[in-house]
Design a protein around this motif. Sequence first.
Motif, PDB file in Angstrom:
ATOM      1  N   THR A  25       0.861  -1.186   0.000  1.00 24.69           N
ATOM      2  CA  THR A  25       0.000   0.000   0.000  1.00 24.69           C
ATOM      3  C   THR A  25       0.893   1.231   0.000  1.00 24.69           C
ATOM      4  O   THR A  25       1.864   1.296   0.754  1.00 24.69           O
ATOM      5  N   GLU A  39      -3.094   3.639  -1.859  1.00 18.78           N
ATOM      6  CA  GLU A  39      -3.637   2.713  -2.856  1.00 18.78           C
ATOM      7  C   GLU A  39      -2.775   1.466  -2.912  1.00 18.78           C
ATOM      8  O   GLU A  39      -1.589   1.502  -2.598  1.00 18.78           O
ATOM      9  N   ARG A  40      -3.362   0.356  -3.287  1.00 20.47           N
ATOM     10  CA  ARG A  40      -2.630  -0.898  -3.444  1.00 20.47           C
ATOM     11  C   ARG A  40      -1.753  -0.815  -4.696  1.00 20.47           C
ATOM     12  O   ARG A  40      -2.116  -0.142  -5.661  1.00 20.47           O
TER      13      ARG A  40
END
Length: 83
Positions: A25, A39-40
């Motif tokens: 992440t 965000e991943r």
Amino acid sequence: MTSRNPRPRPLTDAPFLIGDRVRGTTYVPPDPYRHEQPERFEGVVVQVGSGYAGVDADRTLLWVRLADHTERQALVSETELLS
């Protein structure tokens, strides 16, 4: 005899090495004016730590290059090595 792994991982205490494939992440620094959200991601490690002694003492960071050739910053503790 040929090796199945063309680049064997050296023995080291470092959690990640340049060129490792990782997933995690993104890190977004706390700032009331930032609009980014974590965000991943999945990509290749291009830098571990800031490169300056003592800067990463409270949180160790790494930089990852994504498939679209952009880079993201992540905490080592929130990133995993892919095989």
